[in-house]
Design a protein around this motif. Structure first.
Motif, PDB file in Angstrom:
ATOM      1  N   LYS A   8     -27.810  -2.608  33.863  1.00  0.00           N
ATOM      2  CA  LYS A   8     -27.364  -1.348  34.459  1.00  0.00           C
ATOM      3  C   LYS A   8     -28.175  -1.177  35.731  1.00  0.00           C
ATOM      4  O   LYS A   8     -29.396  -1.037  35.702  1.00  0.00           O
ATOM      5  CB  LYS A   8     -27.614  -0.182  33.504  1.00  0.00           C
ATOM      6  CG  LYS A   8     -27.125   1.149  34.033  1.00  0.00           C
ATOM      7  CD  LYS A   8     -27.358   2.267  33.030  1.00  0.00           C
ATOM      8  CE  LYS A   8     -26.849   3.605  33.578  1.00  0.00           C
ATOM      9  NZ  LYS A   8     -27.086   4.714  32.619  1.00  0.00           N
ATOM     10  N   TRP A   9     -27.484  -1.168  36.876  1.00  0.00           N
ATOM     11  CA  TRP A   9     -28.177  -1.216  38.156  1.00  0.00           C
ATOM     12  C   TRP A   9     -27.425  -0.374  39.171  1.00  0.00           C
ATOM     13  O   TRP A   9     -26.201  -0.500  39.311  1.00  0.00           O
ATOM     14  CB  TRP A   9     -28.280  -2.668  38.619  1.00  0.00           C
ATOM     15  CG  TRP A   9     -29.081  -2.882  39.864  1.00  0.00           C
ATOM     16  CD1 TRP A   9     -30.184  -2.187  40.255  1.00  0.00           C
ATOM     17  CD2 TRP A   9     -28.846  -3.874  40.869  1.00  0.00           C
ATOM     18  NE1 TRP A   9     -30.657  -2.678  41.444  1.00  0.00           N
ATOM     19  CE2 TRP A   9     -29.851  -3.711  41.836  1.00  0.00           C
ATOM     20  CE3 TRP A   9     -27.908  -4.871  41.020  1.00  0.00           C
ATOM     21  CZ2 TRP A   9     -29.930  -4.526  42.967  1.00  0.00           C
ATOM     22  CZ3 TRP A   9     -27.977  -5.691  42.134  1.00  0.00           C
ATOM     23  CH2 TRP A   9     -28.976  -5.514  43.096  1.00  0.00           C
TER      24      TRP A   9
ATOM     25  N   THR B 140     -28.424 -14.088  41.262  1.00  0.00           N
ATOM     26  CA  THR B 140     -28.633 -12.639  41.201  1.00  0.00           C
ATOM     27  C   THR B 140     -27.405 -11.942  40.631  1.00  0.00           C
ATOM     28  O   THR B 140     -27.518 -11.019  39.812  1.00  0.00           O
ATOM     29  CB  THR B 140     -28.946 -12.080  42.604  1.00  0.00           C
ATOM     30  OG1 THR B 140     -30.123 -12.723  43.109  1.00  0.00           O
ATOM     31  CG2 THR B 140     -29.170 -10.581  42.547  1.00  0.00           C
ATOM     32  N   VAL B 141     -26.222 -12.358  41.066  1.00  0.00           N
ATOM     33  CA  VAL B 141     -24.984 -11.764  40.555  1.00  0.00           C
ATOM     34  C   VAL B 141     -24.862 -11.975  39.052  1.00  0.00           C
ATOM     35  O   VAL B 141     -24.539 -11.039  38.304  1.00  0.00           O
ATOM     36  CB  VAL B 141     -23.757 -12.356  41.295  1.00  0.00           C
ATOM     37  CG1 VAL B 141     -22.463 -11.986  40.574  1.00  0.00           C
ATOM     38  CG2 VAL B 141     -23.711 -11.850  42.723  1.00  0.00           C
ATOM     39  N   PHE B 142     -25.132 -13.193  38.597  1.00  0.00           N
ATOM     40  CA  PHE B 142     -25.026 -13.486  37.162  1.00  0.00           C
ATOM     41  C   PHE B 142     -26.046 -12.674  36.367  1.00  0.00           C
ATOM     42  O   PHE B 142     -25.723 -12.101  35.323  1.00  0.00           O
ATOM     43  CB  PHE B 142     -25.223 -14.987  36.907  1.00  0.00           C
ATOM     44  CG  PHE B 142     -23.955 -15.787  36.972  1.00  0.00           C
ATOM     45  CD1 PHE B 142     -23.263 -16.113  35.821  1.00  0.00           C
ATOM     46  CD2 PHE B 142     -23.447 -16.195  38.193  1.00  0.00           C
ATOM     47  CE1 PHE B 142     -22.092 -16.839  35.876  1.00  0.00           C
ATOM     48  CE2 PHE B 142     -22.274 -16.918  38.267  1.00  0.00           C
ATOM     49  CZ  PHE B 142     -21.592 -17.254  37.103  1.00  0.00           C
ATOM     50  N   TYR B 143     -27.269 -12.626  36.859  1.00  0.00           N
ATOM     51  CA  TYR B 143     -28.322 -11.908  36.122  1.00  0.00           C
ATOM     52  C   TYR B 143     -28.026 -10.413  36.060  1.00  0.00           C
ATOM     53  O   TYR B 143     -28.081  -9.798  34.992  1.00  0.00           O
ATOM     54  CB  TYR B 143     -29.681 -12.153  36.773  1.00  0.00           C
ATOM     55  CG  TYR B 143     -30.751 -11.215  36.270  1.00  0.00           C
ATOM     56  CD1 TYR B 143     -31.249 -11.320  34.963  1.00  0.00           C
ATOM     57  CD2 TYR B 143     -31.255 -10.196  37.085  1.00  0.00           C
ATOM     58  CE1 TYR B 143     -32.213 -10.441  34.499  1.00  0.00           C
ATOM     59  CE2 TYR B 143     -32.216  -9.321  36.624  1.00  0.00           C
ATOM     60  CZ  TYR B 143     -32.690  -9.442  35.327  1.00  0.00           C
ATOM     61  OH  TYR B 143     -33.627  -8.565  34.871  1.00  0.00           O
TER      62      TYR B 143
ATOM     63  N   GLY C 134     -17.600  -9.662  39.690  1.00  0.00           N
ATOM     64  CA  GLY C 134     -17.835 -10.800  40.560  1.00  0.00           C
ATOM     65  C   GLY C 134     -17.987 -12.102  39.793  1.00  0.00           C
ATOM     66  O   GLY C 134     -17.510 -13.153  40.224  1.00  0.00           O
ATOM     67  N   VAL C 135     -18.638 -12.046  38.642  1.00  0.00           N
ATOM     68  CA  VAL C 135     -18.789 -13.238  37.800  1.00  0.00           C
ATOM     69  C   VAL C 135     -17.427 -13.719  37.311  1.00  0.00           C
ATOM     70  O   VAL C 135     -17.138 -14.924  37.318  1.00  0.00           O
ATOM     71  CB  VAL C 135     -19.719 -12.931  36.603  1.00  0.00           C
ATOM     72  CG1 VAL C 135     -19.669 -14.064  35.583  1.00  0.00           C
ATOM     73  CG2 VAL C 135     -21.142 -12.723  37.090  1.00  0.00           C
ATOM     74  N   ILE C 136     -16.568 -12.794  36.903  1.00  0.00           N
ATOM     75  CA  ILE C 136     -15.224 -13.176  36.463  1.00  0.00           C
ATOM     76  C   ILE C 136     -14.455 -13.831  37.605  1.00  0.00           C
ATOM     77  O   ILE C 136     -13.770 -14.851  37.403  1.00  0.00           O
ATOM     78  CB  ILE C 136     -14.463 -11.936  35.944  1.00  0.00           C
ATOM     79  CG1 ILE C 136     -15.160 -11.353  34.712  1.00  0.00           C
ATOM     80  CG2 ILE C 136     -13.015 -12.293  35.611  1.00  0.00           C
ATOM     81  CD1 ILE C 136     -15.242 -12.291  33.534  1.00  0.00           C
ATOM     82  N   MET C 137     -14.552 -13.285  38.813  1.00  0.00           N
ATOM     83  CA  MET C 137     -13.895 -13.886  39.971  1.00  0.00           C
ATOM     84  C   MET C 137     -14.427 -15.284  40.241  1.00  0.00           C
ATOM     85  O   MET C 137     -13.660 -16.209  40.552  1.00  0.00           O
ATOM     86  CB  MET C 137     -14.086 -12.994  41.202  1.00  0.00           C
ATOM     87  CG  MET C 137     -13.371 -11.660  41.113  1.00  0.00           C
ATOM     88  SD  MET C 137     -13.848 -10.510  42.448  1.00  0.00           S
ATOM     89  CE  MET C 137     -13.276 -11.423  43.877  1.00  0.00           C
TER      90      MET C 137
END
Length: 299
Positions: A49-50, A41-44, A274-277
């Motif tokens: 824009k959410w 879910t985080v990646f998607y 979050g994805v970068i982390m």
């Protein structure tokens, strides 16, 4: 006859494996539900824009483009690089030194180990508040001690550049009890015969450390570096409760940006952070494993 026994044994193993898979199924379901699905879910949503309430709208790489074009994000990466170096060299190094000192079992070593543990029982948020008062210009202990020697000294540590970065670093730098316990465990696991044989061959204390103890503790040290650096990637309380990323962006980091984005209802942008982390954590794990060859046996 022997082939029949092997066949029967293999059948029994396959039969037992079915029960093993059955017992693993609940853990596998929990892992999928609470780890894999949220990560997906985080990646998607990092490409959308959410606002956290309405349906995500796909916008491609816009969040990542905006993120890398953001000055605060670039500062956070620079700060993370500096904190990672400090954590790997000084934080872990200090913990290893304490472990080697305690391993010698000097007078009062059990008391020292217990006292060294106390700060880690206190939460990071509580320590941040304690340090905030310790470094206060008027009532803080640090400035009052310095003013005994320099009456004109006045520094707002958490609100003045470049002192804010130093002050935030000091909130965690010397609290390395986890490192000490991990390394100490490996030190106590080293067979005593190795030390006796080395002593017979005339090895000095320094040679024992260099050629026996450090090589046999490399996995513990590598694990400590991974834990320490990933803790810097996820560090939030120490910054949010002291500097909030300031002054300017001197102490900005990724979790602060992520939380601020959530507060602004920019969930897609927050998840891009979050994805970068997540990627940084995987890269650190891979790099330290390669450098310390942690998959190889030490004995």
């Amino acid at each position: 006859m022997s082939s029949n026994r092997k066949t029967a044994a293999s059948r029994l193993e396959r039969k037992n494996y079915k029960w093993i898979y059955l017992f693993l199924l609940p853990s596998f379901i929990v892992f999928i539900t609470f780890y894999i699905q949220p990560i997906f879910t985080v990646f998607y949503t990092s490409f959308t824009k959410w606002d956290g309430f309405n349906k995500p709208k796909f916008i491609g790489l816009t969040n990542y483009i905006n993120m890398f074009g953001n000055t605060a994000f670039r500062y956070s990466l620079k700060n993370l690089l500096l904190w990672s170096f400090i954590a790997a060299v000084f934080h872990v190094g200090f913990g290893v030194l304490v472990a080697f000192a305690i391993f010698k079992k000097p007078f009062g070593w059990k008391f020292t180990r217990a006292v060294f543990m106390i700060p880690n029982v206190i939460s990071a948020a509580a320590w941040a508040m304690i340090y905030r008062f310790m470094f206060h210009d008027d009532m803080g202990m640090i400035n009052n001690i310095i003013r005994k020697f320099n009456p004109e000294f006045h520094v707002q540590w958490f609100y003045q550049s470049p002192f804010a970065f130093i002050a935030v670093t000091l909130t965690w730098l010397f609290y390395a009890v986890i490192v000490t316990l991990i390394v100490l465990n490996d030190l106590f696991a080293i067979p005593g015969d190795l030390f006796e044989a080395a002593r017979v061959d005339g090895a000095s204390d320094f040679q024992l450390i260099k050629y026996i103890q450090l090589p046999l503790c490399k996995n513990a040290i590598g694990t400590s570096i991974i834990a320490s650096i990933t803790a810097r990637v996820a560090m939030y309380e120490q910054i949010a409760l002291t500097t909030a990323g300031g002054p300017g962006d001197d102490t900005m980091n990724l979790p602060v940006i992520l939380v601020k984005s959530i507060m602004d209802l920019k969930y897609g942008y927050a998840n891009a952070n979050g994805v970068i982390m997540f990627i940084l954590g995987l890269f650190i794990l891979w790099l330290v494993n390669r450098l310390f060859k942690m998959n190889e046996s030490v004995y």
